[in-house]
Design a protein around this motif. Structure first.
Motif, PDB file in Angstrom:
ATOM      1  N   GLU A  91       0.373  -0.948   0.140  1.00 39.52           N
ATOM      2  CA  GLU A  91       0.215   0.513   0.134  1.00 39.52           C
ATOM      3  C   GLU A  91       0.622   1.188   0.214  1.00 39.52           C
ATOM      4  O   GLU A  91       0.665   2.297  -0.522  1.00 39.52           O
ATOM      5  N   VAL A  92       1.864   1.451   0.627  1.00 39.86           N
ATOM      6  CA  VAL A  92       2.527   2.332   0.679  1.00 39.86           C
ATOM      7  C   VAL A  92       3.205   2.504  -0.611  1.00 39.86           C
ATOM      8  O   VAL A  92       3.384   3.212  -0.786  1.00 39.86           O
ATOM      9  N   ILE A  93       4.411   1.821  -1.600  1.00 39.61           N
ATOM     10  CA  ILE A  93       4.412   1.592  -2.434  1.00 39.61           C
ATOM     11  C   ILE A  93       3.530   2.108  -3.352  1.00 39.61           C
ATOM     12  O   ILE A  93       3.956   3.030  -3.826  1.00 39.61           O
ATOM     13  N   THR A  94       2.341   1.246  -3.025  1.00 35.23           N
ATOM     14  CA  THR A  94       1.160   2.598  -4.878  1.00 35.23           C
ATOM     15  C   THR A  94       1.266   3.747  -4.727  1.00 35.23           C
ATOM     16  O   THR A  94       1.875   4.622  -5.079  1.00 35.23           O
ATOM     17  N   SER A  95       1.172   4.095  -2.778  1.00 40.29           N
ATOM     18  CA  SER A  95       0.452   5.709  -2.566  1.00 40.29           C
ATOM     19  C   SER A  95       2.112   6.305  -3.428  1.00 40.29           C
ATOM     20  O   SER A  95       2.029   7.536  -4.207  1.00 40.29           O
TER      21      SER A  95
END
Ligand code: AMP
Length: 189
Positions: A177-181
């Motif tokens: 999720e962090v990488i996606t954002s």
């Protein structure tokens, strides 16, 4: 059109992130590796040919890969944009991509490069090999060759897009999720 090249070594998380990006921006996801694997499953001539390279962790020759990708782009030319996952992997592929996007009246918007240290890549690929069923994820020699091929033929493409002012580097370590954002911010910037 929004055309994103998702870039990074094997195991960087391109496939996982491409699934998210495609939904978020309504893009057509083209993964050359997935297309080759579909052809292998269907025992097509292209699949048979691609398999002989993929089994060793080598690149499928440019002529074949470029033709295949170009026909996929043309098939979906009415889409609102593309996410290219695993393509381009050589300078000739990058030049061909520029040419055939331009003949469709569009261009690469941005290259998102996922940065992941080599030690972590090997760990992720071996983990993935346990359930992906991918032979090229289950053998350490093949994994090592894929990373070497990336360093030798593909890594230079970051410079190719940097020169065009299209390179955005993203830290590929952390939760999905962090990488996606991080990727969304890089695209929206
Ligand atoms: P991937 O699913 O992206 O890890 O790709 C798996 C394998 O497919 C690679 O190791 C190559 O053998 C082949 N392949 C995928 N994309 C390309 C490409 N753009 N050029 C040449 N070979 C490719």
């Amino acid at each position: 059109m929004l055309n994103i090249v998702l870039f990074g070594p094997p195991g960087a998380g391109k496939g996982t992130q491409a699934e998210k990006i495609k939904k978020h921006y309504n893009l057509m996801h083209l993964s050359t590796g997935d297309i080759f694997r579909k052809n292998i499953k269907g025992s097509t001539d292209l699949g048979l040919l691609a398999k002989s390279y993929m089994d060793k962790g080598d690149l499928v020759p440019d002529e074949i890969t470029i033709k295949m990708l170009e026909s996929e782009v043309n098939k979906h030319s009415s889409s609102s944009g593309f996410i290219f996952d695993g393509f381009p992997r050589t300078k000739d592929q990058a030049i061909a991509l520029d040419e055939f996007l331009s003949s469709n009246g569009t261009e690469v918007t941005k290259m998102i490069a996922l940065n992941v240290p080599e030690k972590e890549l090997i760990k992720r690929l071996i983990d993935r090999g346990k359930d992906s069923g991918r032979a090229d994820d289950q053998d350490e020699n093949i994994i090592a060759n894929r990373i070497q091929v990336y360093e030798k033929n593909t890594a230079i493409l970051a410079g190719f897009y940097k020169q065009q002012n299209k390179l955005a580097e993203v830290d590929g370590l952390g939760s999905v999720e962090v990488i996606t954002s991080r990727i969304y911010s890089a695209i929206d910037n």
